[in-house]
Enzyme design. Structure first.
Site, PDB file in Angstrom:
ATOM      1  N   HIS A   7       0.826  -1.203   0.000  1.00  0.00           N
ATOM      2  CA  HIS A   7       0.000   0.000   0.000  1.00  0.00           C
ATOM      3  C   HIS A   7       0.863   1.257   0.000  1.00  0.00           C
ATOM      4  O   HIS A   7       2.058   1.197   0.310  1.00  0.00           O
ATOM      5  CB  HIS A   7      -0.857   0.063   1.276  1.00  0.00           C
ATOM      6  CG  HIS A   7      -1.812  -1.065   1.442  1.00  0.00           C
ATOM      7  ND1 HIS A   7      -3.113  -0.996   1.031  1.00  0.00           N
ATOM      8  CD2 HIS A   7      -1.653  -2.289   1.992  1.00  0.00           C
ATOM      9  CE1 HIS A   7      -3.730  -2.135   1.325  1.00  0.00           C
ATOM     10  NE2 HIS A   7      -2.868  -2.937   1.904  1.00  0.00           N
ATOM     11  N   TYR A  36      -2.357  -1.352   9.012  1.00  0.00           N
ATOM     12  CA  TYR A  36      -1.203  -1.987   8.371  1.00  0.00           C
ATOM     13  C   TYR A  36      -0.272  -2.625   9.399  1.00  0.00           C
ATOM     14  O   TYR A  36      -0.218  -2.192  10.546  1.00  0.00           O
ATOM     15  CB  TYR A  36      -0.379  -0.947   7.596  1.00  0.00           C
ATOM     16  CG  TYR A  36      -1.151  -0.050   6.665  1.00  0.00           C
ATOM     17  CD1 TYR A  36      -1.722  -0.549   5.488  1.00  0.00           C
ATOM     18  CD2 TYR A  36      -1.296   1.304   6.943  1.00  0.00           C
ATOM     19  CE1 TYR A  36      -2.410   0.294   4.617  1.00  0.00           C
ATOM     20  CE2 TYR A  36      -1.987   2.151   6.085  1.00  0.00           C
ATOM     21  CZ  TYR A  36      -2.542   1.647   4.926  1.00  0.00           C
ATOM     22  OH  TYR A  36      -3.224   2.479   4.072  1.00  0.00           O
ATOM     23  N   HIS A  49      -2.389  -3.235  -3.540  1.00  0.00           N
ATOM     24  CA  HIS A  49      -3.798  -3.111  -3.163  1.00  0.00           C
ATOM     25  C   HIS A  49      -4.708  -3.101  -4.392  1.00  0.00           C
ATOM     26  O   HIS A  49      -5.750  -3.740  -4.420  1.00  0.00           O
ATOM     27  CB  HIS A  49      -3.951  -1.801  -2.365  1.00  0.00           C
ATOM     28  CG  HIS A  49      -5.278  -1.635  -1.695  1.00  0.00           C
ATOM     29  ND1 HIS A  49      -5.570  -0.521  -0.962  1.00  0.00           N
ATOM     30  CD2 HIS A  49      -6.380  -2.417  -1.654  1.00  0.00           C
ATOM     31  CE1 HIS A  49      -6.814  -0.637  -0.491  1.00  0.00           C
ATOM     32  NE2 HIS A  49      -7.318  -1.770  -0.899  1.00  0.00           N
ATOM     33  N   LYS A  72     -10.558  -0.330  -8.485  1.00  0.00           N
ATOM     34  CA  LYS A  72     -11.008   1.061  -8.367  1.00  0.00           C
ATOM     35  C   LYS A  72      -9.952   1.915  -7.676  1.00  0.00           C
ATOM     36  O   LYS A  72     -10.004   3.135  -7.713  1.00  0.00           O
ATOM     37  CB  LYS A  72     -12.321   1.141  -7.593  1.00  0.00           C
ATOM     38  CG  LYS A  72     -13.506   0.532  -8.328  1.00  0.00           C
ATOM     39  CD  LYS A  72     -14.835   0.829  -7.642  1.00  0.00           C
ATOM     40  CE  LYS A  72     -14.912   0.343  -6.220  1.00  0.00           C
ATOM     41  NZ  LYS A  72     -14.841  -1.143  -6.092  1.00  0.00           N
ATOM     42  N   CYS A 101      -3.814   2.684  -5.348  1.00  0.00           N
ATOM     43  CA  CYS A 101      -2.854   2.216  -4.336  1.00  0.00           C
ATOM     44  C   CYS A 101      -2.159   0.930  -4.778  1.00  0.00           C
ATOM     45  O   CYS A 101      -2.856   0.009  -5.180  1.00  0.00           O
ATOM     46  CB  CYS A 101      -3.612   1.989  -3.021  1.00  0.00           C
ATOM     47  SG  CYS A 101      -2.620   1.375  -1.664  1.00  0.00           S
TER      48      CYS A 101
HETATM   49 ZN   LIG Z   1      -4.038   0.533  -0.075  1.00  0.00          ZN
END
Ligand SMILES: [Zn+2]
Length: 142
Positions: free
Chosen positions: A10, A39, A115, A121, A124
């Site tokens: 990410h 995270y 991600h 969509k 990231c």
């Molecule tokens: Zn992310």
């Protein structure tokens, strides 16, 4: 230890060159009503790696894929206009690759993706993590 088979990369979606800490991210996530930072590892601009949520706890970083995964985030990911941009510093690139390599060696990792590979969509982490780190997974990411 919970079974771990997936690494998800990410970005914090913050502007390039702006430093942020684990405590910042923890605060943002708690403001969303989460119990803790979502995270497991955070990579600062200077390439230092910081622990977020303990790895033995399920994170909150990717819809539907948290249970078997570890979430790794680098600070940055946007330009100054908040458009997606690969803002990784050379130190972050080095640290990210080393951390992912260590995690692949430590756990039985089958999948290493960004991600956006789970949620098209999203931009990231603002670069193609699946392709960049395909060599870390034997036979490529599945
Ligand atoms: Zn992310």
């Amino acid at each position: 230890m919970r079974p771990i088979h997936t690494l998800v990369v990410h970005c914090t979606a913050t502007p390039e060159n702006r430093p942020h800490t684990v405590e910042d991210i923890r605060r943002w996530h708690k403001q969303q009503g989460w119990s803790d930072i979502g995270y497991h590892y955070v990579i600062y601009l200077d390439g230092t790696v910081h622990a977020g949520r303990p790895v033995n706890q399920i994170g909150a970083h990717v819809a539907g894929k948290n249970s078997g995964s570890i979430g790794v985030v680098y600070v940055g990911g946007c330009d100054t206009n908040m458009k997606p941009k690969d803002t990784r510093t050379p130190a972050q690139k080095t640290a990210l690759r080393q951390l992912l390599s260590d995690l692949v060696n430590k756990y039985d990792i089958k999948t290493l993706v960004g991600h956006r590979d789970f949620d098209p969509k999203k931009a990231c982490p603002s670069f193609d993590a699946k392709r960049e780190y395909a060599d870390l997974i034997k036979g490529g990411s599945k």
